[in-house]
Design a protein around this motif. Structure first.
Motif, PDB file in Angstrom:
ATOM      1  N   VAL A 149      -1.289  -1.268  -4.119  1.00  0.00           N
ATOM      2  CA  VAL A 149      -2.529  -0.551  -3.849  1.00  0.00           C
ATOM      3  C   VAL A 149      -2.195   0.911  -3.664  1.00  0.00           C
ATOM      4  O   VAL A 149      -1.292   1.256  -2.900  1.00  0.00           O
ATOM      5  N   ARG A 150      -2.892   1.740  -4.410  1.00  0.00           N
ATOM      6  CA  ARG A 150      -2.627   3.164  -4.283  1.00  0.00           C
ATOM      7  C   ARG A 150      -3.952   3.868  -4.008  1.00  0.00           C
ATOM      8  O   ARG A 150      -4.888   3.768  -4.790  1.00  0.00           O
ATOM      9  N   ILE A 151      -4.046   4.472  -2.881  1.00  0.00           N
ATOM     10  CA  ILE A 151      -5.273   5.165  -2.516  1.00  0.00           C
ATOM     11  C   ILE A 151      -4.950   6.651  -2.469  1.00  0.00           C
ATOM     12  O   ILE A 151      -4.110   7.079  -1.671  1.00  0.00           O
ATOM     13  N   ASP A 152      -5.523   7.391  -3.384  1.00  0.00           N
ATOM     14  CA  ASP A 152      -5.237   8.822  -3.387  1.00  0.00           C
ATOM     15  C   ASP A 152      -6.502   9.592  -3.717  1.00  0.00           C
ATOM     16  O   ASP A 152      -6.975   9.612  -4.836  1.00  0.00           O
ATOM     17  N   LYS A 153      -7.061  10.174  -2.697  1.00  0.00           N
ATOM     18  CA  LYS A 153      -8.306  10.904  -2.906  1.00  0.00           C
ATOM     19  C   LYS A 153      -8.065  12.332  -3.371  1.00  0.00           C
ATOM     20  O   LYS A 153      -8.994  13.049  -3.709  1.00  0.00           O
ATOM     21  N   THR A 154      -6.808  12.755  -3.362  1.00  0.00           N
ATOM     22  CA  THR A 154      -6.534  14.116  -3.846  1.00  0.00           C
ATOM     23  C   THR A 154      -6.379  14.128  -5.352  1.00  0.00           C
ATOM     24  O   THR A 154      -6.627  15.122  -6.012  1.00  0.00           O
ATOM     25  N   ALA A 155      -5.971  12.986  -5.930  1.00  0.00           N
ATOM     26  CA  ALA A 155      -5.756  12.935  -7.381  1.00  0.00           C
ATOM     27  C   ALA A 155      -7.067  12.787  -8.138  1.00  0.00           C
ATOM     28  O   ALA A 155      -7.085  12.847  -9.355  1.00  0.00           O
ATOM     29  N   LEU A 156      -8.150  12.620  -7.434  1.00  0.00           N
ATOM     30  CA  LEU A 156      -9.482  12.486  -8.023  1.00  0.00           C
ATOM     31  C   LEU A 156      -9.511  11.447  -9.138  1.00  0.00           C
ATOM     32  O   LEU A 156      -8.992  10.367  -8.990  1.00  0.00           O
ATOM     33  N   VAL A 157     -10.086  11.767 -10.262  1.00  0.00           N
ATOM     34  CA  VAL A 157     -10.448  10.698 -11.195  1.00  0.00           C
ATOM     35  C   VAL A 157      -9.347  10.313 -12.178  1.00  0.00           C
ATOM     36  O   VAL A 157      -9.351   9.214 -12.709  1.00  0.00           O
ATOM     37  N   ASP A 158      -8.422  11.257 -12.427  1.00  0.00           N
ATOM     38  CA  ASP A 158      -7.591  11.093 -13.605  1.00  0.00           C
ATOM     39  C   ASP A 158      -6.902   9.723 -13.737  1.00  0.00           C
ATOM     40  O   ASP A 158      -6.784   9.188 -14.821  1.00  0.00           O
ATOM     41  N   GLU A 159      -6.468   9.179 -12.622  1.00  0.00           N
ATOM     42  CA  GLU A 159      -5.800   7.882 -12.745  1.00  0.00           C
ATOM     43  C   GLU A 159      -6.278   6.984 -11.611  1.00  0.00           C
ATOM     44  O   GLU A 159      -5.645   6.872 -10.565  1.00  0.00           O
ATOM     45  N   VAL A 175       0.843  -1.193   0.000  1.00  0.00           N
ATOM     46  CA  VAL A 175       0.000   0.000   0.000  1.00  0.00           C
ATOM     47  C   VAL A 175       0.878   1.243   0.000  1.00  0.00           C
ATOM     48  O   VAL A 175       1.710   1.423   0.904  1.00  0.00           O
ATOM     49  N   GLU A 176       0.721   2.057  -0.996  1.00  0.00           N
ATOM     50  CA  GLU A 176       1.502   3.300  -1.026  1.00  0.00           C
ATOM     51  C   GLU A 176       0.873   4.323  -0.091  1.00  0.00           C
ATOM     52  O   GLU A 176      -0.349   4.443  -0.028  1.00  0.00           O
ATOM     53  N   ILE A 177       1.708   5.023   0.606  1.00  0.00           N
ATOM     54  CA  ILE A 177       1.182   6.052   1.501  1.00  0.00           C
ATOM     55  C   ILE A 177       1.263   7.381   0.751  1.00  0.00           C
ATOM     56  O   ILE A 177       2.335   7.972   0.614  1.00  0.00           O
ATOM     57  N   THR A 178       0.120   7.808   0.272  1.00  0.00           N
ATOM     58  CA  THR A 178       0.079   8.982  -0.599  1.00  0.00           C
ATOM     59  C   THR A 178      -0.147  10.258   0.207  1.00  0.00           C
ATOM     60  O   THR A 178      -1.050  11.028  -0.043  1.00  0.00           O
ATOM     61  N   GLN A 183      -0.573  16.598  11.814  1.00  0.00           N
ATOM     62  CA  GLN A 183      -1.010  17.049  10.489  1.00  0.00           C
ATOM     63  C   GLN A 183      -1.558  15.930   9.613  1.00  0.00           C
ATOM     64  O   GLN A 183      -2.506  16.144   8.868  1.00  0.00           O
ATOM     65  N   ILE A 184      -0.952  14.746   9.710  1.00  0.00           N
ATOM     66  CA  ILE A 184      -1.383  13.714   8.753  1.00  0.00           C
ATOM     67  C   ILE A 184      -2.837  13.328   8.936  1.00  0.00           C
ATOM     68  O   ILE A 184      -3.507  12.968   7.979  1.00  0.00           O
ATOM     69  N   VAL A 185      -3.345  13.438  10.156  1.00  0.00           N
ATOM     70  CA  VAL A 185      -4.747  13.034  10.357  1.00  0.00           C
ATOM     71  C   VAL A 185      -5.709  13.966   9.617  1.00  0.00           C
ATOM     72  O   VAL A 185      -6.850  13.613   9.368  1.00  0.00           O
ATOM     73  N   GLU A 186      -5.219  15.154   9.271  1.00  0.00           N
ATOM     74  CA  GLU A 186      -6.061  16.094   8.531  1.00  0.00           C
ATOM     75  C   GLU A 186      -6.080  15.785   7.036  1.00  0.00           C
ATOM     76  O   GLU A 186      -6.932  16.263   6.303  1.00  0.00           O
ATOM     77  N   HIS A 187      -5.100  15.018   6.602  1.00  0.00           N
ATOM     78  CA  HIS A 187      -4.980  14.779   5.159  1.00  0.00           C
ATOM     79  C   HIS A 187      -6.111  13.869   4.676  1.00  0.00           C
ATOM     80  O   HIS A 187      -6.448  12.886   5.331  1.00  0.00           O
ATOM     81  N   PRO A 188      -6.708  14.209   3.513  1.00  0.00           N
ATOM     82  CA  PRO A 188      -7.858  13.407   3.046  1.00  0.00           C
ATOM     83  C   PRO A 188      -7.531  11.935   2.829  1.00  0.00           C
ATOM     84  O   PRO A 188      -8.420  11.087   2.914  1.00  0.00           O
ATOM     85  N   ASN A 189      -6.298  11.630   2.549  1.00  0.00           N
ATOM     86  CA  ASN A 189      -5.982  10.217   2.302  1.00  0.00           C
ATOM     87  C   ASN A 189      -5.831   9.408   3.579  1.00  0.00           C
ATOM     88  O   ASN A 189      -5.836   8.185   3.541  1.00  0.00           O
ATOM     89  N   TYR A 190      -5.631  10.123   4.701  1.00  0.00           N
ATOM     90  CA  TYR A 190      -5.238   9.412   5.916  1.00  0.00           C
ATOM     91  C   TYR A 190      -6.245   8.326   6.302  1.00  0.00           C
ATOM     92  O   TYR A 190      -5.898   7.155   6.445  1.00  0.00           O
ATOM     93  N   TYR A 191      -7.501   8.721   6.459  1.00  0.00           N
ATOM     94  CA  TYR A 191      -8.475   7.731   6.930  1.00  0.00           C
ATOM     95  C   TYR A 191      -8.804   6.701   5.868  1.00  0.00           C
ATOM     96  O   TYR A 191      -9.108   5.545   6.182  1.00  0.00           O
TER      97      TYR A 191
END
Lengths: 278, 301
Positions: free
Chosen positions: B278-288, B226-229, B238-246
């Motif tokens: 596994v790459r979970i990135d909610k900041t990158a939205l749809v593009d990839e 799992v990549e930590i994005t 700070q990391i708990v505020e990041h959208p990907n954290y949870y």
């Protein structure tokens, strides 16, 4: 008044009280020799006026101690040497035998502690040889070595080897695996691992074995010197017994205790120096 | 595909099970770690994490398979692979400073004593140990300080690969938090490759570039990577505020709570057991949209 003193001071006072009371009881328990004038005719006829050999009172022992200790190193022939010379001979024999034993026991203990095979191979011999009273070796040693001095040293060697050997093996075998792993991950060679990790880790156990050994060696030297004769504190005790000089016998018994205590406390200091807390 | 800096290829570990048979801890496990990467491995007890660690450290041999580092096969312990053990493994008869110089002297035998000491003090200072504290014996240090010394010893040797075996497992939560951040600070200044075992999901997210997830044993395998994005530098607050954290955290919790059991016990046949990325990135939205097979089950917002 006593409540204000530290535990050590109170204990010291108690020790002194016990000593004084003990000496007084001892002194009082010795029946006084009657002066010739007080004897009945019957007593005089049965030899009551002659000096009787008896246990000397502490006052005489103290006087004897003062006399001996004020000139400990005189040498007036084979049967009349100062207490310092006699003790010196004993210490020389004990230390020689003891260090020879250490030279054998500590490396061998390392080997036995490091290797299961060596442990299993040596164990039967150790188990049979260890319970043998060191004095039982004396006739054989005298026959083979043909020298009473060396035989006494050999007896000391034999008696002091076992605690050092077993404790070294035990200490080395018990070194925490983590510490050995630290040595391994730092690519230390076998010798470097032995000296920088295993030796300091096992040192408290090894020194405990050395302390037990020196105690046993000092116990055995007295008996050994009674057998081989010539010099030494053991010979001195026996010689004074033959002279029926009980004052000297008691004085030398006390000296044996004092020297044994000093040897032991020297190793106590060493033990504290190598101790570590986990 | 170029070989990664560290590659574990078809590693299998079997032990006798005490009844005449064998117990397979893991089979044909394969994964790689890139240079400068911080990788954590998560899994339940008994899945063979510590075995993998010991094999990487060279303290144990796998039943079969190879470990290659920088193109060379790993065999036996080496100064190139530093280890921080869970129980600190400081030598109790040496002071904190001497424990660190012990390692440096082994690594750089031709350095002068002054240089060794300066280097040791430097690294001790990096983990916050300065002044008289360095002359204390491990028994006079708290658990957190001991682990700091242990970390300083490992970093001071600048190994090619640093192995951390649950380094904070024995520490209380508050101490753990501060030391994690210190570890990050020490690590940030280097291109040190780190491989760390942990039980703590939050710790793994805070520290790692990538988390390897193991299924339960026997026949455990590294199932996912799992990549930590979450961009660095990271701090715990700070990391708990990041959208990907949870999103990442929930994925990990789901895996450890459920899928590690479902995936357990499958024999590999003869396949390479490479982890799925596994790459979970909610900041990158749809593009990839990543090819992560499990859809996100829980979302924070």
């Amino acid at each position: 008044m006593l409540d204000n003193l530290s535990i050590n001071k109170r204990a010291a006072i108690l020790s002194i009280v016990m000593l004084v009371v003990g000496l007084l009881i001892w002194e009082a328990a010795i029946p006084a020799q009657k002066a010739v004038g007080e004897l009945t005719e019957y007593e005089r006829l049965t030899g009551g006026g002659a000096q009787k050999a008896g246990v000397p009172p502490p006052s005489q022992v103290i006087a004897k101690a003062w006399e001996e200790l004020s000139n400990p190193f005189y040498d007036a022939g084979p049967n009349d040497k100062g207490i310092g010379i006699q003790i010196g001979y004993s210490i020389y024999r004990v230390l020689t035998g003891y260090f020879l034993a250490a030279l054998v026991a500590i490396p061998l203990g390392f080997l036995i502690g490091m290797s299961q095979i060596a442990y299993k191979a040596f164990n039967p011999f150790i188990q049979v040889l260890r319970p043998i009273s060191p004095l039982a070796w004396m006739p054989l040693a005298l026959f083979i070595i043909q020298d009473s001095e060396a035989s006494a040293i050999f007896v000391i060697f034999v008696c002091s080897i076992w605690p050092m050997l077993l404790n070294t093996a035990f200490g080395v075998a018990g070194v925490r695996k983590d510490w050995v792993n630290v040595a391994r991950t730092h690519e230390l060679g076998p010798l470097k691992t032995a000296f920088t990790v295993i030796l300091p880790a096992a040192a408290p156990t090894i020194v405990t074995g050395m302390r037990i050994s020196i105690g046993i060696a000092w116990l055995v030297i007295v008996a050994a010197e009674m057998l081989v004769g010539g010099t030494g504190i053991g010979y001195y005790v026996w010689n004074e017994w033959n002279n029926l000089d009980l004052t000297s016998v008691i004085f030398s018994i006390l000296m044996i205790g004092v020297v044994g205590m000093l040897l032991d406390s020297a190793f106590g200091v060493l033990q504290r120096a190598v101790a570590y807390a986990e | 595909m170029p070989k990664p800096f560290l590659s574990i290829e078809r590693m299998t570990q079997r032990y006798p099970d005490g009844q005449g048979g064998t117990m397979t801890v893991f089979e044909n496990a394969s994964f790689g770690i890139e240079k400068g990467e911080f990788v954590c491995i998560l899994g339940h007890s008994g899945c063979g994490k510590s075995t993998i660690m010991n094999i990487l450290a060279g303290l144990a041999e796998p039943t079969s398979g190879v470990v290659k580092m920088d193109g060379f096969e790993v065999s036996g312990p080496s100064l190139d692979r530093g280890v921080v053990f869970q129980n600190y493994s400081l030598l109790p008869w040496l002071s904190a400073l001497k424990n660190v110089t012990f390692g440096i002297k082994a690594r750089y035998p031709d350095w002068s004593a002054d240089k060794v000491e300066a280097h040791a003090r430097d690294y001790l200072a990096k983990v916050g140990l300065e002044g008289d504290v360095v002359y204390r014996k491990p028994s006079q240090l708290s658990g957190g300080m001991r682990q700091r010394v242990s970390i300083a010893r490992a970093f001071a040797n600048q190994p090619k690969l640093l192995l951390l075996d649950e380094p904070f497992g024995a520490l209380d939560a508050l101490t753990r938090g501060t030391i994690q951040e210190e570890l990050l600070k020490v690590w940030a200044g280097t291109d040190q490759t780190v491989f760390m075992i942990t039980h703590d999901i939050d710790e793994a997210i805070l520290l790692a570039d990538r988390i390897l997830l193991m299924t339960n044993g026997p026949f455990a395998r590294v199932a996912e990577s799992v990549e930590i994005t979450i961009p660095r530098p990271r701090t715990r607050t700070q990391i708990v505020e990041h959208p990907n954290y949870y999103a990442i955290r929930n994925h990990l919790v789901q895996f450890l709570g459920q899928r590690s059991k479902e995936l357990a016990g499958k024999q590999s046949g003869d396949d390479d057991q490479r982890p799925e990325t596994v790459r979970i990135d909610k900041t990158a939205l749809v593009d990839e949209e990543p090819s992560a097979p499990p859809p996100l089950r829980a979302v924070n917002d």
